[in-house]
Design a protein around this motif. Structure first.
Motif, PDB file in Angstrom:
ATOM      1  N   LEU A   1       2.732   8.716  -2.718  1.00  0.00           N
ATOM      2  CA  LEU A   1       2.083   9.164  -1.003  1.00  0.00           C
ATOM      3  C   LEU A   1       1.688   7.326  -1.267  1.00  0.00           C
ATOM      4  CD1 LEU A   1       1.626  13.697  -1.068  1.00  0.00           C
ATOM      5  CD2 LEU A   1       3.552  11.712  -0.244  1.00  0.00           C
ATOM      6  N   CYS A   2       0.900   7.320  -2.115  1.00  0.00           N
ATOM      7  CA  CYS A   2       0.008   5.587  -1.230  1.00  0.00           C
ATOM      8  C   CYS A   2       0.904   5.053  -1.191  1.00  0.00           C
ATOM      9  CB  CYS A   2      -1.422   5.815  -2.334  1.00  0.00           C
ATOM     10  SG  CYS A   2      -2.706   7.320  -2.282  1.00  0.00           S
ATOM     11  N   MET A   3       1.678   5.345  -1.586  1.00  0.00           N
ATOM     12  CA  MET A   3       2.360   3.182  -1.995  1.00  0.00           C
ATOM     13  C   MET A   3       3.164   3.682  -0.251  1.00  0.00           C
ATOM     14  SD  MET A   3       4.070   3.184  -5.798  1.00  0.00           S
ATOM     15  CE  MET A   3       5.330   2.007  -5.792  1.00  0.00           C
ATOM     16  N   LEU A   4       4.192   4.455  -0.169  1.00  0.00           N
ATOM     17  CA  LEU A   4       4.520   5.152   1.556  1.00  0.00           C
ATOM     18  C   LEU A   4       3.269   4.781   2.250  1.00  0.00           C
ATOM     19  CD1 LEU A   4       7.179   8.041   0.561  1.00  0.00           C
ATOM     20  CD2 LEU A   4       7.363   5.671   0.835  1.00  0.00           C
ATOM     21  N   SER A   5       2.553   5.271   2.249  1.00  0.00           N
ATOM     22  CA  SER A   5       0.766   4.762   3.236  1.00  0.00           C
ATOM     23  C   SER A   5       1.298   3.622   3.438  1.00  0.00           C
ATOM     24  CB  SER A   5      -0.342   5.529   2.492  1.00  0.00           C
ATOM     25  OG  SER A   5      -0.289   7.141   2.951  1.00  0.00           O
ATOM     26  N   LEU A   6       1.040   2.758   2.101  1.00  0.00           N
ATOM     27  CA  LEU A   6       0.493   1.604   2.215  1.00  0.00           C
ATOM     28  C   LEU A   6       1.220   0.556   3.477  1.00  0.00           C
ATOM     29  CD1 LEU A   6      -1.036  -1.186   1.622  1.00  0.00           C
ATOM     30  CD2 LEU A   6      -0.697  -1.026  -0.884  1.00  0.00           C
ATOM     31  N   SER A   7       2.643   0.574   2.872  1.00  0.00           N
ATOM     32  CA  SER A   7       3.824   0.349   2.825  1.00  0.00           C
ATOM     33  C   SER A   7       3.670   0.375   4.695  1.00  0.00           C
ATOM     34  CB  SER A   7       5.075   0.897   2.545  1.00  0.00           C
ATOM     35  OG  SER A   7       5.343   0.546   0.830  1.00  0.00           O
ATOM     36  N   LEU A   8       4.156   1.860   5.448  1.00  0.00           N
ATOM     37  CA  LEU A   8       3.837   1.739   6.161  1.00  0.00           C
ATOM     38  C   LEU A   8       2.333   0.767   7.978  1.00  0.00           C
ATOM     39  CD1 LEU A   8       4.320   2.912   8.995  1.00  0.00           C
ATOM     40  CD2 LEU A   8       2.861   4.896   8.488  1.00  0.00           C
ATOM     41  N   PHE A   9       1.248   0.675   6.204  1.00  0.00           N
ATOM     42  CA  PHE A   9       0.517   0.172   7.325  1.00  0.00           C
ATOM     43  C   PHE A   9       0.637  -0.567   7.702  1.00  0.00           C
ATOM     44  CE2 PHE A   9      -3.837  -2.383   6.325  1.00  0.00           C
ATOM     45  CZ  PHE A   9      -3.955  -1.627   7.698  1.00  0.00           C
ATOM     46  N   LEU A  10       1.541  -1.400   6.568  1.00  0.00           N
ATOM     47  CA  LEU A  10       1.727  -2.987   6.820  1.00  0.00           C
ATOM     48  C   LEU A  10       2.181  -3.443   6.955  1.00  0.00           C
ATOM     49  CD1 LEU A  10       1.216  -3.751   2.712  1.00  0.00           C
ATOM     50  CD2 LEU A  10       0.100  -4.282   3.945  1.00  0.00           C
ATOM     51  N   ALA A  11       3.796  -2.914   7.033  1.00  0.00           N
ATOM     52  CA  ALA A  11       5.022  -2.878   8.266  1.00  0.00           C
ATOM     53  C   ALA A  11       4.239  -3.153   9.617  1.00  0.00           C
ATOM     54  CB  ALA A  11       5.853  -1.777   8.284  1.00  0.00           C
ATOM     55  N   LEU A  12       3.639  -2.353   9.860  1.00  0.00           N
ATOM     56  CA  LEU A  12       2.545  -2.382  11.560  1.00  0.00           C
ATOM     57  C   LEU A  12       1.370  -3.444  11.499  1.00  0.00           C
ATOM     58  CD1 LEU A  12       1.772   1.845  11.968  1.00  0.00           C
ATOM     59  CD2 LEU A  12       3.436   0.432  12.878  1.00  0.00           C
ATOM     60  N   THR A  13       0.297  -3.723  10.754  1.00  0.00           N
ATOM     61  CA  THR A  13       0.470  -4.586  10.864  1.00  0.00           C
ATOM     62  C   THR A  13       0.848  -5.999  11.011  1.00  0.00           C
ATOM     63  OG1 THR A  13      -0.039  -5.079   8.429  1.00  0.00           O
ATOM     64  CG2 THR A  13      -1.687  -3.755  10.077  1.00  0.00           C
ATOM     65  N   GLY A  14       2.649  -6.354  10.942  1.00  0.00           N
ATOM     66  CA  GLY A  14       3.378  -7.472  10.741  1.00  0.00           C
ATOM     67  C   GLY A  14       3.441  -8.123   9.750  1.00  0.00           C
ATOM     68  N   SER A  15       3.076  -7.217   8.751  1.00  0.00           N
ATOM     69  CA  SER A  15       3.439  -8.192   6.760  1.00  0.00           C
ATOM     70  C   SER A  15       5.040  -8.256   6.849  1.00  0.00           C
ATOM     71  CB  SER A  15       2.897  -7.423   6.339  1.00  0.00           C
ATOM     72  OG  SER A  15       1.731  -7.456   5.727  1.00  0.00           O
ATOM     73  N   SER A  16       5.209  -9.389   6.009  1.00  0.00           N
ATOM     74  CA  SER A  16       6.955  -8.991   6.669  1.00  0.00           C
ATOM     75  C   SER A  16       7.400  -8.543   5.026  1.00  0.00           C
ATOM     76  CB  SER A  16       7.067 -10.619   5.594  1.00  0.00           C
ATOM     77  OG  SER A  16       6.844 -10.910   4.501  1.00  0.00           O
ATOM     78  N   ARG A  17       8.841  -8.615   4.991  1.00  0.00           N
ATOM     79  CA  ARG A  17       9.330  -7.082   3.897  1.00  0.00           C
ATOM     80  C   ARG A  17       9.436  -7.390   2.747  1.00  0.00           C
ATOM     81  NH1 ARG A  17      15.380  -5.758   4.299  1.00  0.00           N
ATOM     82  NH2 ARG A  17      15.684  -7.760   3.797  1.00  0.00           N
ATOM     83  N   ASP A  18       9.198  -8.919   2.854  1.00  0.00           N
ATOM     84  CA  ASP A  18       9.408  -9.222   0.829  1.00  0.00           C
ATOM     85  C   ASP A  18       7.788  -9.129   0.576  1.00  0.00           C
ATOM     86  OD1 ASP A  18      11.586 -10.252   1.132  1.00  0.00           O
ATOM     87  OD2 ASP A  18      11.143 -12.339   1.513  1.00  0.00           O
ATOM     88  N   THR A  19       6.628  -9.495   0.924  1.00  0.00           N
ATOM     89  CA  THR A  19       5.480  -9.160   0.879  1.00  0.00           C
ATOM     90  C   THR A  19       5.310  -7.462   0.564  1.00  0.00           C
ATOM     91  OG1 THR A  19       4.508 -10.424   2.448  1.00  0.00           O
ATOM     92  CG2 THR A  19       3.045  -9.321   1.366  1.00  0.00           C
ATOM     93  N   VAL A  20       6.169  -6.590   1.179  1.00  0.00           N
ATOM     94  CA  VAL A  20       5.368  -5.411   0.931  1.00  0.00           C
ATOM     95  C   VAL A  20       6.278  -4.909  -0.256  1.00  0.00           C
ATOM     96  CG1 VAL A  20       6.048  -3.016   2.077  1.00  0.00           C
ATOM     97  CG2 VAL A  20       5.217  -5.165   3.709  1.00  0.00           C
ATOM     98  N   LEU A  21       7.348  -5.615  -0.201  1.00  0.00           N
ATOM     99  CA  LEU A  21       8.564  -5.386  -1.798  1.00  0.00           C
ATOM    100  C   LEU A  21       7.746  -5.173  -2.741  1.00  0.00           C
ATOM    101  CD1 LEU A  21      11.840  -5.507  -0.653  1.00  0.00           C
ATOM    102  CD2 LEU A  21      10.248  -3.579  -0.753  1.00  0.00           C
ATOM    103  N   LEU A  22       6.881  -6.725  -2.630  1.00  0.00           N
ATOM    104  CA  LEU A  22       5.974  -7.210  -4.075  1.00  0.00           C
ATOM    105  C   LEU A  22       5.635  -7.055  -4.246  1.00  0.00           C
ATOM    106  CD1 LEU A  22       5.919  -9.468  -6.424  1.00  0.00           C
ATOM    107  CD2 LEU A  22       4.144 -11.292  -4.357  1.00  0.00           C
ATOM    108  N   ILE A  23       3.894  -6.091  -3.391  1.00  0.00           N
ATOM    109  CA  ILE A  23       3.279  -5.377  -3.240  1.00  0.00           C
ATOM    110  C   ILE A  23       3.369  -4.030  -4.608  1.00  0.00           C
ATOM    111  CG2 ILE A  23       1.093  -3.889  -2.485  1.00  0.00           C
ATOM    112  CD1 ILE A  23       0.621  -6.138  -0.231  1.00  0.00           C
ATOM    113  N   LEU A  24       4.597  -3.463  -3.208  1.00  0.00           N
ATOM    114  CA  LEU A  24       5.104  -2.252  -4.080  1.00  0.00           C
ATOM    115  C   LEU A  24       5.522  -2.275  -5.959  1.00  0.00           C
ATOM    116  CD1 LEU A  24       6.338  -0.550  -1.443  1.00  0.00           C
ATOM    117  CD2 LEU A  24       4.033   0.256  -1.786  1.00  0.00           C
ATOM    118  N   LEU A  25       6.116  -2.928  -5.626  1.00  0.00           N
ATOM    119  CA  LEU A  25       6.400  -3.183  -6.975  1.00  0.00           C
ATOM    120  C   LEU A  25       5.695  -3.936  -8.276  1.00  0.00           C
ATOM    121  CD1 LEU A  25       8.929  -4.023  -9.059  1.00  0.00           C
ATOM    122  CD2 LEU A  25       8.650  -6.734  -8.759  1.00  0.00           C
TER     123      LEU A  25
END
Length: 337
Positions: free
Chosen positions: A19-43
């Motif tokens: 749930l924390c990872m999903l929340s962080l992914s949503l926040f990063l996506a809304l703030t304009g972070s790239s998909r690769d950055t989000v995937l790297l952080i989640l990994l």
């Protein structure tokens, strides 16, 4: 420790992290972070979670397995809190406190039972010594007033005295080392003494006794060996048939002396033979006789183990032979010579 159950217990932690990872992914996506950055952080988050959990599982399993092995090596496993290290985790400290309470309760109960057992053993020994006085007095009265009735009474007194001695030896069988007196004894003398102690029983049951006269000596405790022979004689008289006979013979073989005690009684059924030394086991013959306790051969085996004397039985229809094996200590002979 069960690793599968460990990971299953961590399921709420994984759900929370998801749930924390999903929340962080949503926040990063809304703030304009790239998909690769989000995937790297989640990994990185996922790998860190898996590695730390696996390391914790391995360390926990190592500690608990060591604690389990320590407990298995203890003779009294209720003392495990005394040898284990106090845990550092808060929840483990609660279980440690529970173990300490259980240990204290168990030790108190063991001490109480030990005191009760010691008191009961002391009472039994005192009672046996007290009952021997009237038995001896009645025996003397019968000896001084010979008649067919007193001969019957003497046989019953021998039986009562034998039961009292059996109870005494049973009470002392756990600590026979306190009553040892190992010295060189004549087997024939001990055999004749055992026969004399049971003469009225043997006469009443018309048991013919044969003894092979030899000058063979062994090292053992005369009193305990006499008790063992008493039990074998009583069994031979108890499970007799027509024209009963009891034979004692000896044989020297290598560094051993073998004493054979043979009778032509009822014999031991083959299915009962492996269990005759078990405490309380009476077998088919004991159920026929109704007065068997299943303690005679059990005590013989126990005392023979303490004395270092081998005990074995072979039996067929109408023939039973008990073999006592005495080991000759050549070093003792050399020292005495």
């Amino acid at each position: 420790m069960n690793a599968k159950l460990f990971w299953k217990n961590r399921l709420p932690l994984f759900i929370l992290n998801t749930l924390c990872m999903l929340s962080l992914s949503l926040f990063l996506a809304l703030t304009g972070s790239s998909r690769d950055t989000v995937l790297l952080i989640l990994l990185c988050w996922l790998l860190l979670l898996i590695c730390t959990t696996a390391a914790a599982c391995r360390q926990r399993k190592k500690e608990l397995d060591a604690l389990l092995q320590m407990a298995l090596r203890l003779d009294r496993r209720c003392l495990i809190p005394e040898v284990m290290k106090p845990p550092s985790l808060a929840e483990d400290q609660v279980y440690y406190s529970l173990l300490k309470l259980a240990e204290k309760s168990m030790l108190e109960e063991i001490d109480a039972l030990a005191r009760e057992r010691a008191e009961y053993k002391e009472y039994i020994e005192q009672w046996i010594h007290e009952i021997k006085t009237p038995i001896t007095a009645m025996r003397l009265l019968c000896e001084n007033n010979r008649s067919p009735f007193t001969r019957e009474l003497l046989a019953e007194l021998e039986r009562a005295d034998g039961c009292a001695r059996q109870a005494l030896y049973y009470a002392r069988s756990e600590h026979t080392e306190k009553d040892y007196s190992i010295h060189e004894i004549s087997l024939c003398q001990v055999i004749h003494q055992a026969i004399a102690d049971n003469k009225y029983l043997l006469l009443r049951e018309h048991v013919a006794v044969q003894v092979q006269e030899t000058d063979q000596n062994v090292f053992s405790d005369e009193k305990w060996l006499l008790f063992i022979l008493d039990q074998l004689i009583v069994n031979a008289a108890k499970y007799r048939t027509d024209n009963p006979t009891l034979e004692f013979s000896m044989e020297s073989r290598d560094s051993k002396v073998l004493l054979y005690v043979s009778d032509n009684g009822m014999g031991i059924p083959p299915e009962d033979l492996p269990r005759i030394f078990e405490k309380g086991f009476t077998g088919r013959n004991g159920r026929i006789r109704q007065d068997s306790t299943g303690l005679g051969l059990y005590l013989c085996q126990r005392l023979c183990d303490k004395l270092g004397v081998g005990l074995s039985v072979r039996s067929g229809t109408g023939q039973t032979t008990v073999i006592l094996t005495f080991h000759i200590n050549h070093f003792v002979h050399q020292v005495q010579g």
